[in-house]
Design a protein around this motif. Structure first.
Motif, mmCIF file in Angstrom:
data_model
loop_
_atom_site.group_PDB
_atom_site.id
_atom_site.type_symbol
_atom_site.label_atom_id
_atom_site.label_comp_id
_atom_site.label_asym_id
_atom_site.label_seq_id
_atom_site.Cartn_x
_atom_site.Cartn_y
_atom_site.Cartn_z
ATOM 1 N N TYR A 194 43.373 45.870 43.044
ATOM 2 C CA TYR A 194 44.287 45.225 42.087
ATOM 3 C C TYR A 194 45.045 46.266 41.270
ATOM 4 C CZ TYR A 194 45.976 42.455 38.176
ATOM 5 O OH TYR A 194 46.772 41.879 37.211
ATOM 6 N N TYR A 197 47.680 47.782 43.353
ATOM 7 C CA TYR A 197 48.774 46.820 43.539
ATOM 8 C C TYR A 197 49.699 46.835 42.326
ATOM 9 C CZ TYR A 197 50.851 42.326 42.422
ATOM 10 O OH TYR A 197 51.712 41.359 41.978
ATOM 11 N N LYS A 198 49.121 46.812 41.128
ATOM 12 C CA LYS A 198 49.920 46.802 39.906
ATOM 13 C C LYS A 198 50.753 48.081 39.773
ATOM 14 C CE LYS A 198 49.784 44.093 37.023
ATOM 15 N NZ LYS A 198 50.625 42.881 36.808
ATOM 16 N N LYS A 209 41.442 46.945 49.524
ATOM 17 C CA LYS A 209 41.331 45.508 49.771
ATOM 18 C C LYS A 209 40.599 45.214 51.072
ATOM 19 C CE LYS A 209 44.028 41.436 51.056
ATOM 20 N NZ LYS A 209 43.282 40.471 50.229
ATOM 21 N N LYS A 235 52.637 41.499 46.884
ATOM 22 C CA LYS A 235 51.713 40.671 46.115
ATOM 23 C C LYS A 235 51.013 39.655 47.026
ATOM 24 C CE LYS A 235 51.562 37.448 42.200
ATOM 25 N NZ LYS A 235 52.389 36.781 41.140
ATOM 26 N N ARG A 239 47.023 39.208 47.935
ATOM 27 C CA ARG A 239 46.308 37.956 47.684
ATOM 28 C C ARG A 239 45.835 37.269 48.964
ATOM 29 N NH1 ARG A 239 49.731 34.464 43.434
ATOM 30 N NH2 ARG A 239 47.823 33.213 43.594
#
Length: 300
Positions: A194, A197-198, A209, A235, A239
């Motif tokens: 995460y 990703y940000k 991931k 994104k 997810r």
């Protein structure tokens, strides 16, 4: 090499090949039950086998140790869906008590090895009490270490532990600590994914991931450029349902080299449905995905 070892080597080689193709992180071990171990087990269970009309099913055995606990169920379902699946022994988790949990799958020896199995069984004294099956135990790599210690220092000398309930409870408590550590480790990599990703670090996002053995170290320039300019797609890749995709990769026998680009395209094909990203995929890869997974997901 004995007939039994030859059978087991063939089974192990094919299973290992399929797991390697999936990219999952694992180790695999195998063993033929030794003469001493066979004698000890039969002294305890031969009469009950005859009385119940059952047979020993773990003359041949393999153990798969996986790096991450969420991969256990992926491999479990893969083996359970095999045509030679026979039975399983699975211990349910208890809310208020930690203890070792069995996850053992019994499968039938392949048809092309049945003759070899007859030869192998003829070399024992219990031909009529051993089934033409093999057992696969599934564990995590942390629990494997605990099981090895427990098997050699408690299970094999249970009489020494008869009056040491407190110490036995503490040994199980160590297992509880390891189980908690496994969940914490998975959560740690999810957190890292995460964060990357940000920060727009797509390589690290995907590596943490998916937690796979990739064939390369980064996305291609084309895919990287696309993700940098289409962050909503990045994104969606972040997810995407990892477990669902890994189940399909293993179940369908997906054999395309698992590069960063490949995984992005598979996630997109199954879970995301971005048509522009799909256009960046190699035509042979697209054909492979169509053949195995059917039509791609359509982005609504």
């Amino acid at each position: 090499m004995s007939a039994a070892e030859s059978i087991l080597n063939d089974i192990e080689s094919k299973l290992e090949t399929n797991l390697i193709k999936s990219g999952l992180m694992f180790h695999i071990f195998s063993r033929v039950k030794s003469v001493d171990s066979l004698e000890k087990k039969m002294k305890k269970k031969a009469d009950s086998y005859r009385h119940d009309g059952k047979k020993m099913q773990d003359f041949l055995a393999l153990r798969i140790t996986l790096y991450f606990n969420d991969d256990v169920e992926i491999v479990h379902q893969y083996l359970k869906n095999q045509s030679n699946y026979v039975d399983e022994s699975v211990d349910a988790a208890e809310v208020d008590r930690f203890h070792p949990k069995r996850l053992n799958i019994v499968l039938r020896v392949p048809d092309n090895k049945k003759a070899d199995m007859k030869v192998a069984l003829s070399q024992t004294s219990y031909t009529d009490l051993i089934d033409d099956t093999y057992e696969v135990q599934i564990r995590t790599i942390l629990s494997e270490g605990w099981h090895e210690v427990e098997h050699d220092l408690r299970y094999k000398c249970q009489e020494e532990w008869a009056d040491y309930d407190e110490e036995s409870r503490l040994l199980n408590g160590i297992y509880a600590t390891l189980e908690s550590a496994e969940w914490s480790m998975s959560a740690l990599f999810d957190r890292l994914s995460y964060s990357y990703y940000k920060n727009g670090n797509w390589n690290s996002m995907m590596r943490n991931k998916m937690r796979l053995r990739f064939r390369d170290k980064s996305f291609s320039e084309d895919v990287m450029k696309y993700l940098n300019t289409n962050k909503e797609v990045a994104k969606s890749l972040f997810r995407a349902n990892r477990d669902k995709v890994m189940r399909l990769i293993l179940e369908k026998g997906f054999s395309f080299p698992l590069t960063y680009d490949t995984i992005a395209h598979v996630l997109n094909y199954i879970e995301v449905g971005d048509e522009e990203l799909l256009q960046l995929a190699d035509s042979v890869l697209v054909e492979e995905m169509q053949s195995l997974f059917g039509q791609p997901k359509k982005n609504k």
